[in-house]
Every structure is written in C-alpha cells, then in structure tokens.
Design a protein around this motif. Structure first.
Motif, PDB file in Angstrom:
ATOM      1  N   LYS A   1       0.820  -1.214   0.000  1.00  0.00           N
ATOM      2  CA  LYS A   1       0.000   0.000   0.000  1.00  0.00           C
ATOM      3  C   LYS A   1       0.854   1.266   0.000  1.00  0.00           C
ATOM      4  O   LYS A   1       0.518   2.228  -0.644  1.00  0.00           O
ATOM      5  N   HIS A   2       1.967   1.256   0.754  1.00  0.00           N
ATOM      6  CA  HIS A   2       2.860   2.417   0.742  1.00  0.00           C
ATOM      7  C   HIS A   2       4.247   1.956   0.322  1.00  0.00           C
ATOM      8  O   HIS A   2       5.157   1.835   1.142  1.00  0.00           O
ATOM      9  N   LYS A   3       4.395   1.708  -0.982  1.00  0.00           N
ATOM     10  CA  LYS A   3       5.631   1.118  -1.522  1.00  0.00           C
ATOM     11  C   LYS A   3       6.867   1.934  -1.134  1.00  0.00           C
ATOM     12  O   LYS A   3       7.942   1.371  -0.887  1.00  0.00           O
ATOM     13  N   PHE A   4       6.711   3.257  -1.057  1.00  0.00           N
ATOM     14  CA  PHE A   4       7.847   4.085  -0.645  1.00  0.00           C
ATOM     15  C   PHE A   4       7.997   4.105   0.871  1.00  0.00           C
ATOM     16  O   PHE A   4       9.055   3.754   1.408  1.00  0.00           O
ATOM     17  N   TRP A   5       6.948   4.478   1.579  1.00  0.00           N
ATOM     18  CA  TRP A   5       7.083   4.681   3.030  1.00  0.00           C
ATOM     19  C   TRP A   5       7.450   3.391   3.765  1.00  0.00           C
ATOM     20  O   TRP A   5       8.082   3.428   4.818  1.00  0.00           O
ATOM     21  N   GLU A   6       7.097   2.228   3.191  1.00  0.00           N
ATOM     22  CA  GLU A   6       7.479   0.949   3.803  1.00  0.00           C
ATOM     23  C   GLU A   6       8.991   0.772   3.886  1.00  0.00           C
ATOM     24  O   GLU A   6       9.485  -0.010   4.695  1.00  0.00           O
ATOM     25  N   THR A   7       9.716   1.506   3.027  1.00  0.00           N
ATOM     26  CA  THR A   7      11.176   1.356   3.006  1.00  0.00           C
ATOM     27  C   THR A   7      11.880   2.373   3.906  1.00  0.00           C
ATOM     28  O   THR A   7      13.111   2.397   3.977  1.00  0.00           O
TER      29      THR A   7
ATOM     30  N   GLN B   1       5.702   2.142  11.327  1.00  0.00           N
ATOM     31  CA  GLN B   1       4.892   1.461  10.301  1.00  0.00           C
ATOM     32  C   GLN B   1       3.534   1.082  10.900  1.00  0.00           C
ATOM     33  O   GLN B   1       3.442   0.773  12.081  1.00  0.00           O
TER      34      GLN B   1
ATOM     35  N   ARG C   1       5.433   9.465  -9.190  1.00  0.00           N
ATOM     36  CA  ARG C   1       6.411   9.027  -8.184  1.00  0.00           C
ATOM     37  C   ARG C   1       7.628   9.948  -8.111  1.00  0.00           C
ATOM     38  O   ARG C   1       8.749   9.508  -7.817  1.00  0.00           O
TER      39      ARG C   1
ATOM     40  N   ARG D   1      -0.286   9.207   6.507  1.00  0.00           N
ATOM     41  CA  ARG D   1       0.799   8.393   5.963  1.00  0.00           C
ATOM     42  C   ARG D   1       1.392   7.625   7.142  1.00  0.00           C
ATOM     43  O   ARG D   1       1.077   7.897   8.284  1.00  0.00           O
TER      44      ARG D   1
END
Ligand code: NHW
Ligand code: EN5
Length: 388
Positions: free
Chosen positions: A1-7, A12, A148, A177
């Motif tokens: 769901k949050h491909k960026f923020w997960e990294t 989380q 993106r 977020r």
C-alpha cells in the motif's frame, strides 16, 4: 500500500500495537562518508536546483509554483497562498542551509515544477533535544502528479539533511501516511462572517441566519487587557524566558533560544504578529500570544479572490487568563482586517476554542517524525510545536 514509506525509517502501521519496540531513533547515524555523495537520479527531462531565495526572480518562481499548485481543502474551494515575504522568512531561520531549499525544473524550458524544503530546528522529545529538519512546502506541479517524483524528492532532501549530520525530521500533513505521532483538529473563528458565508468557507446561509451570525461574532474595537501591546525587539529576552518555561511542560516542543525567538516571533508585517502583556505596575512581561498570516486564494468566486487568515502560533499565559488573552488576539486580528482566525487543538488551545466561538473545521493535521519511534501517539495537548 505504501511502496515508498514501507522502506523508510518511520513508524509502520503494522507495528502500531507492538510495545516491544523501543522508543527513540530507528536507525543510528552513519559516518558522513557513507552518506550518498551525489544527488539521486531524476527522470531525464528534469534536473535539481538549489533555490537561491535571495534572488527576487527565484522567489517569484517558487511563489508562482506554490500559489498555483500547493495545498487545497478537500473540496478545492481554497488554496494556501503563502506570500513571498512569508516564504523568505519561513526558509531563513538561524542556521538555515541553502542546500535544503530544493527545486526541480524541466531541463529544456527551465520551468520550476517541484519544490521541497527543510530548515533546522532544535526539538525536544520528552527529555532529549535533537537537532532536526522541519520539512515543508513539498509541492509537485499539478500536471506531474502520480509519477512518483515525491519519493525521489524526499530521498534527496533526506540525503542533504544527513550530509549536515542531522538524522531526524519533523513534518505535518493533512493526509494520513505511516504513521502520525499525533492527529490534530483545525478550528476556525469567524471574524468576517458575511464574507465567509459568501465565499463558502462557512456553510451556514440565508438572510435571517446571516444577520444573527454577524451579531454572534461581533468583537469590541479595542483590546481589554491593561498593558496588552505589540512585542518589540527589547522584549526578546523576556519572551524567550516566558516561552521556555511554558514549552518545557510539553512532551514534544521546540527548544527556542533568543535568536530563534527573534526570528520566529518578532512582528514582521503581513507575516507574523506577536503581542504581550506588560504589567502596568511591575513592567513584567506576563503573557504572550502570536499568529502568522497565511491567506488562501478563493477558487472560482465572482466577488472575492483572497481569504485573509490568521493562524494561532505560540501563546503563553501566566497572569491573564488564556481566554481573555486570546480574545484580545481576536480583537487585533479583526482590526487588522483578517477574515478568520484559525487554531489547532495543540498546547492549551482546547481551553479557549469553544468559549471563544471557534468551530471545528473539515480539516485535520497529522504530525510526523522521521527516524524516531514513539511507543504511543501523543494527544494534541501534548504538542508544543507549530509548523507553518
Ligand atoms: S504537507 C503538504 C504537501 N503538499 C501538498 O499537499 C501540495 C499539493 N500536492 C502536491 O503537490 C507539508 C502533490 O500531491 C504531492 C505528492 C507533492 C504532495 N507527505 O509523486 P507521487 C509538507 O510539505 C507520498 C508524505 O506519485 P503526487 C510535508 C505517497 O504516500 N508523503 O505523488 C512534506 C506516496 O508514497 P507511498 C507523501 O501526488 C513531508 C508517494 O508520495 C505526501 O504526485 C515529506 C507518491 O508520490 C505527503 N504530504 O505528489 C516527508 N504526499 O509510499 C519528509 C504524497 O504511499 C520526510 N506522499 O506509495 C523527512 C525527510 C527528511 C529526513 C531527514 C533525516
Ligand atoms: C503543512 N504545514 O483543509 C500544512 N483547511 O479545517 C499542510 N476548512 O479551512 C497541511 N471544504 O472547515 C494542511 N469551514 C492541511 C489543511 C488543508 C486546508 C484545509 C480546513 C481546515 C478549512 C474550512 C473551509 C472548508 C471549505 C469546504 C472549514 C467550516 C467552518 C466555518 C468556520 C467559520 C465559522 C463558520 C464555520
């Protein structure tokens, strides 16, 4: 769901219940030589620029980007319209880094299409003061949305912050977020009810209702607290003491020194206003209130193009009851032709909002920390930081 923020090193969603995670920095600082030395790659049509806000031309370009593409309310009726003077002030606090004023432009046309900024600030979380970056004014041109670009911009500002050996950041957003350290409510106090109704800021309407509304929000012409006056340069030490003493009771708050107070709180026309109470007997400075000027453009109204809004900033009461102090703030704001006075439910603001006829708005503001984990979200009243 949050491909960026997960990294990223942020709280989380999946960890929200987990009490085994320690409170504090998520990642440890690395040697500066291990921080990436070159800028991140942008898609080929674009290039990075460091914005020299001392250049009138650059300032105009940033102003134009933001005034046409920055934050709107959910119904796209209003858009923040930060003035050039405000942007200059917001981006030049003590110790600012020019390298943190980052633009993206089209290589061919040189058109500015995206922007993100950081400024340094000392911020205390419980007992520990960190030098952090306050990130603000993230904006991507409407025509370049959903490509993106944002993750690249966030990574680039992170890199430039880390190159200064700073490893934490604070930011706010109207959207959720991963993951808010606190969620605050916007409240609004009408100063010009007729105009607010006419432009759709206030939903209530109808002629009878309108007259009653106008009466409801009436304010005296003069402030009522004896010794209430505008802050002056010689007040900086006294205001700094007052503010320091107040903010130390809150869990999350800036650690202001006198230079910060001079920059952030000394009145600057059409940018920031500060008032205080000087005891007529002892000449002691006992109370303080402040607000900043942030107009919004009114989108698609025949009669009005701008809404003049004051935003509550830092307020401290030791002798004058906070309700009376803030009522005087409303009176001076009204006198200075503001249409509405806005405030968040941070610090002790809850204690005056209802009484002074503020009403909750349709917007929330979420607070975030980068690379710092809190075991539990904070209550708005535990927050002592207001971002612009
Ligand atoms: S909040 C105001 C942000 N600006 C606006 O809302 C203006 C109007 N909107 C736009 O310009 C105050 C665009 O919609 C923006 C997104 C640019 C917002 N915070 O490029 P993509 C601030 O300035 C994530 C955090 O395709 P877009 C604070 C989103 O979740 N993340 O989106 C800024 C997704 O990632 P995900 C946000 O719509 C704090 C990815 O971006 C976000 O074309 C920044 C999508 O990118 C937001 N407001 O452009 C963080 N909006 O993982 C600083 C979108 O979910 C962190 N996203 O897939 C700290 C850095 C420093 C650390 C130092 C140690
Ligand atoms: C980063 N530093 O939504 C900031 N504003 O309530 C970025 N609503 O003005 C994040 N929709 O409720 C910013 N009037 C997030 C906020 C974005 C802007 C935003 C809200 C906050 C707002 C107004 C207008 C709504 C228009 C329709 C609102 C109703 C209350 C009204 C007040 C006056 C007296 C009568 C009732």
């Amino acid at each position: 769901k949050h491909k960026f923020w997960e990294t990223q090193p942020v709280g989380q969603f999946k960890d929200l219940g987990d009490s085994s995670l320690p409170e504090g920095p998520i990642e440890q600082p690395t040697p500066l030589s291990e921080v990436k030395q070159e800028p991140y790659n942008l898609p080929t049509p674009y290039e990075w620029i460091t914005c020299d806000m001392d250049s009138g031309e650059m300032c105009n370009e940033v102003y134009a980007l933001l005034s046409n593409n920055y934050v709107e309310d959910v119904d796209s009726m209003f858009r923040f319209n930060y003035s050039k003077e405000f942007l200059y002030w917001a981006l030049h606090p003590p110790g600012y880094y020019r390298s943190w004023h980052i633009g993206v432009r089209v290589k061919n046309s040189k058109k500015l299409v995206a922007f993100i900024t950081g400024v340094p600030a000392k911020i205390r979380v419980r007992d520990t003061v960190f030098v952090m970056a306050e990130i603000n004014f993230l904006c991507v041109h409407k025509k370049l949305r959903s490509k993106r670009l944002t993750p690249v911009m966030i990574k680039e500002v992170t890199r430039r912050v880390q190159l200064e050996n700073i490893w934490q950041a604070a930011y706010t957003a109207g959207v959720v977020r991963p993951t808010p350290i606190a969620t605050c409510q916007y409240w609004h106090r009408s100063l010009n009810p007729k105009k607010l109704i006419d432009v759709g800021f206030s939903r209530i309407s109808g002629r009878m209702r309108k007259n009653r509304t106008i009466k409801l929000y009436k304010l005296p012409d003069q402030t009522v607290t004896p010794g209430f006056r505008k802050m002056e340069p010689h007040d900086v030490p006294a205001v700094s003491r007052l503010l320091k003493n107040y903010l130390k009771k809150l869990i999350f708050a800036p650690d202001f020194d006198e230079d910060d107070v001079e920059h952030w709180l000394l009145p600057k026309e059409n940018v920031v206003d500060s008032y205080l109470v000087e005891s007529p007997e002892t000449h002691e400075i006992t109370d303080f209130c402040s607000f900043y000027t942030l107009p919004s453009s009114i989108l698609g109204n025949q009669n009005h193009s701008a809404l003049k809004a004051a935003y509550s900033f830092y307020n401290v009461s030791t002798k004058t009851p906070l309700i009376r102090l803030m009522n005087d703030a409303l009176i001076v704001a009204k006198k200075n032709d503001f249409d509405v006075f806005n405030a968040l439910d941070v610090m002790h603001n809850e204690t005056f909002l209802k009484e002074l006829k503020f009403v909750p708005g349709d917007g929330e503001l979420h607070y975030y920390l980068y690379n710092y984990h809190l075991k539990q979200a904070l209550r708005p009243s535990e927050l002592g930081l207001v971002l612009l």
